[in-house]
Write an enzyme that holds these catalytic residues in place. Structure first.
Site, PDB file in Angstrom:
ATOM      1  N   HIS A   1      33.223  79.833  49.469  1.00 47.60           N
ATOM      2  CA  HIS A   1      34.268  79.452  48.511  1.00 47.60           C
ATOM      3  C   HIS A   1      34.164  80.253  47.214  1.00 47.60           C
ATOM      4  O   HIS A   1      35.190  80.624  46.638  1.00 47.60           O
ATOM      5  CB  HIS A   1      34.198  77.964  48.177  1.00 47.60           C
ATOM      6  CG  HIS A   1      34.862  77.088  49.179  1.00 47.60           C
ATOM      7  ND1 HIS A   1      36.207  77.174  49.486  1.00 47.60           N
ATOM      8  CD2 HIS A   1      34.372  76.084  49.948  1.00 47.60           C
ATOM      9  CE1 HIS A   1      36.510  76.280  50.403  1.00 47.60           C
ATOM     10  NE2 HIS A   1      35.414  75.593  50.707  1.00 47.60           N
TER      11      HIS A   1
ATOM     12  N   CYS B   1      36.802  71.329  56.080  1.00 48.75           N
ATOM     13  CA  CYS B   1      36.827  71.680  54.664  1.00 48.75           C
ATOM     14  C   CYS B   1      37.774  70.733  53.935  1.00 48.75           C
ATOM     15  O   CYS B   1      38.873  70.456  54.418  1.00 48.75           O
ATOM     16  CB  CYS B   1      37.298  73.126  54.503  1.00 48.75           C
ATOM     17  SG  CYS B   1      37.393  73.697  52.800  1.00 48.75           S
ATOM     18  N   LEU B   2      37.356  70.259  52.767  1.00 48.56           N
ATOM     19  CA  LEU B   2      38.195  69.351  51.982  1.00 48.56           C
ATOM     20  C   LEU B   2      39.512  70.004  51.573  1.00 48.56           C
ATOM     21  O   LEU B   2      40.516  69.329  51.395  1.00 48.56           O
ATOM     22  CB  LEU B   2      37.434  68.863  50.749  1.00 48.56           C
ATOM     23  CG  LEU B   2      36.176  68.040  51.036  1.00 48.56           C
ATOM     24  CD1 LEU B   2      35.419  67.756  49.738  1.00 48.56           C
ATOM     25  CD2 LEU B   2      36.517  66.757  51.765  1.00 48.56           C
TER      26      LEU B   2
ATOM     27  N   HIS C   1      28.827  77.726  53.744  1.00 42.48           N
ATOM     28  CA  HIS C   1      30.239  77.313  53.663  1.00 42.48           C
ATOM     29  C   HIS C   1      30.686  77.259  52.199  1.00 42.48           C
ATOM     30  O   HIS C   1      31.738  77.807  51.838  1.00 42.48           O
ATOM     31  CB  HIS C   1      30.408  75.949  54.338  1.00 42.48           C
ATOM     32  CG  HIS C   1      31.799  75.411  54.274  1.00 42.48           C
ATOM     33  ND1 HIS C   1      32.623  75.352  55.375  1.00 42.48           N
ATOM     34  CD2 HIS C   1      32.522  74.890  53.247  1.00 42.48           C
ATOM     35  CE1 HIS C   1      33.794  74.831  55.023  1.00 42.48           C
ATOM     36  NE2 HIS C   1      33.746  74.531  53.735  1.00 42.48           N
ATOM     37  N   GLU C   2      29.876  76.604  51.351  1.00 40.25           N
ATOM     38  CA  GLU C   2      30.237  76.502  49.930  1.00 40.25           C
ATOM     39  C   GLU C   2      30.148  77.864  49.241  1.00 40.25           C
ATOM     40  O   GLU C   2      30.971  78.194  48.385  1.00 40.25           O
ATOM     41  CB  GLU C   2      29.360  75.473  49.213  1.00 40.25           C
ATOM     42  CG  GLU C   2      29.478  74.061  49.750  1.00 40.25           C
ATOM     43  CD  GLU C   2      30.904  73.549  49.893  1.00 40.25           C
ATOM     44  OE1 GLU C   2      31.774  73.925  49.092  1.00 40.25           O
ATOM     45  OE2 GLU C   2      31.152  72.761  50.821  1.00 40.25           O
TER      46      GLU C   2
ATOM     47  N   GLY D   1      29.582  68.849  50.409  1.00 36.85           N
ATOM     48  CA  GLY D   1      29.501  69.954  49.465  1.00 36.85           C
ATOM     49  C   GLY D   1      30.880  70.197  48.883  1.00 36.85           C
ATOM     50  O   GLY D   1      31.888  69.856  49.493  1.00 36.85           O
TER      51      GLY D   1
ATOM     52  N   GLN E   1      37.414  74.849  44.553  1.00 32.97           N
ATOM     53  CA  GLN E   1      38.137  73.750  45.191  1.00 32.97           C
ATOM     54  C   GLN E   1      38.679  72.751  44.178  1.00 32.97           C
ATOM     55  O   GLN E   1      39.508  71.910  44.527  1.00 32.97           O
ATOM     56  CB  GLN E   1      37.242  73.033  46.194  1.00 32.97           C
ATOM     57  CG  GLN E   1      36.923  73.887  47.407  1.00 32.97           C
ATOM     58  CD  GLN E   1      36.054  73.124  48.366  1.00 32.97           C
ATOM     59  OE1 GLN E   1      34.843  73.088  48.222  1.00 32.97           O
ATOM     60  NE2 GLN E   1      36.690  72.496  49.346  1.00 32.97           N
TER      61      GLN E   1
END
Length: 192
Positions: free
Chosen positions: A152, A106-107, A148-149, A45, A50
């Site tokens: 953000h 997380c990226l 999670h997304e 995701g 991000q």
């Protein structure tokens, strides 16, 4: 096109993102780039903040998680087939079920993984990439990836759920990410 991912410490990751309209410039291309960026960095995701866009947009492919589970592991996520979907202007209607712990990463916060408790289900109102209204309930690992997304686009990060002592223990690693003292195999943008 693969876009650089914004690293921990960048202010865009802490701002509440704005809803958009179908006229948002270059939306189809942006969504295509987000998919490419997510897959190019081995994510499941990615949210618009991000990639330095403070808009309520994220993409999720939890099918790749479900499809790669062993048969006996699939019993852990009953009713979760996984999704590959675009979420625009998402807003949570409700969360439910039992909270459960899962090791998240997380990226934007590379090389840090921690156990986070999240709800078993989430119901969202959103529009898809064609701006068709949707209201759906997701469960299991799919709900987790979506939550999670979703965080953000609300200016939250998975590390916000950690106990203060755990956060203090991670401080030097987080500082290294902010300063760009980390090596990853995807493009990143570090705070100035």
């Amino acid at each position: 096109m693969i876009l650089p991912i914004v690293a921990y410490g960048h202010p865009v990751l802490r701002s509440v993102a704005e809803d958009i309209t179908p006229e948002y410039p270059g939306l189809k291309e942006l969504i295509a780039n987000m998919w490419q960026t997510m897959y190019g960095s081995n994510g499941v995701g990615i949210a618009a903040p991000q990639i330095n866009k403070s808009i309520r947009l994220f993409v999720v492919d939890s099918k790749q998680i479900i499809d790669n589970l062993e048969e006996d592991e699939k019993d852990e996520y009953p009713g979760d087939e996984g999704v590959k979907e675009v979420f625009i202007n998402a807003h949570i209607v409700e969360t439910g079920g039992k909270e459960w712990s899962y090791n998240e990463g997380c990226l934007s916060i590379p090389k840090i993984r921690e156990d986070v408790d999240r709800a078993e289900t989430v119901t969202l109102k959103y529009v898809d990439e064609n701006f068709q209204p949707q209201e759906k309930t997701f469960r299991g690992v799919t709900a987790r990836v979506i939550l999670h997304e979703y965080d953000h686009i609300d200016g939250k990060l998975f590390i916000d759920y950690l106990k203060p002592l755990k956060r203090r223990m991670l401080k030097s690693k987080l500082d290294d990410i902010t300063k760009g003292k980390i090596r990853v195999d995807y493009k990143m943008t570090f705070p100035k």
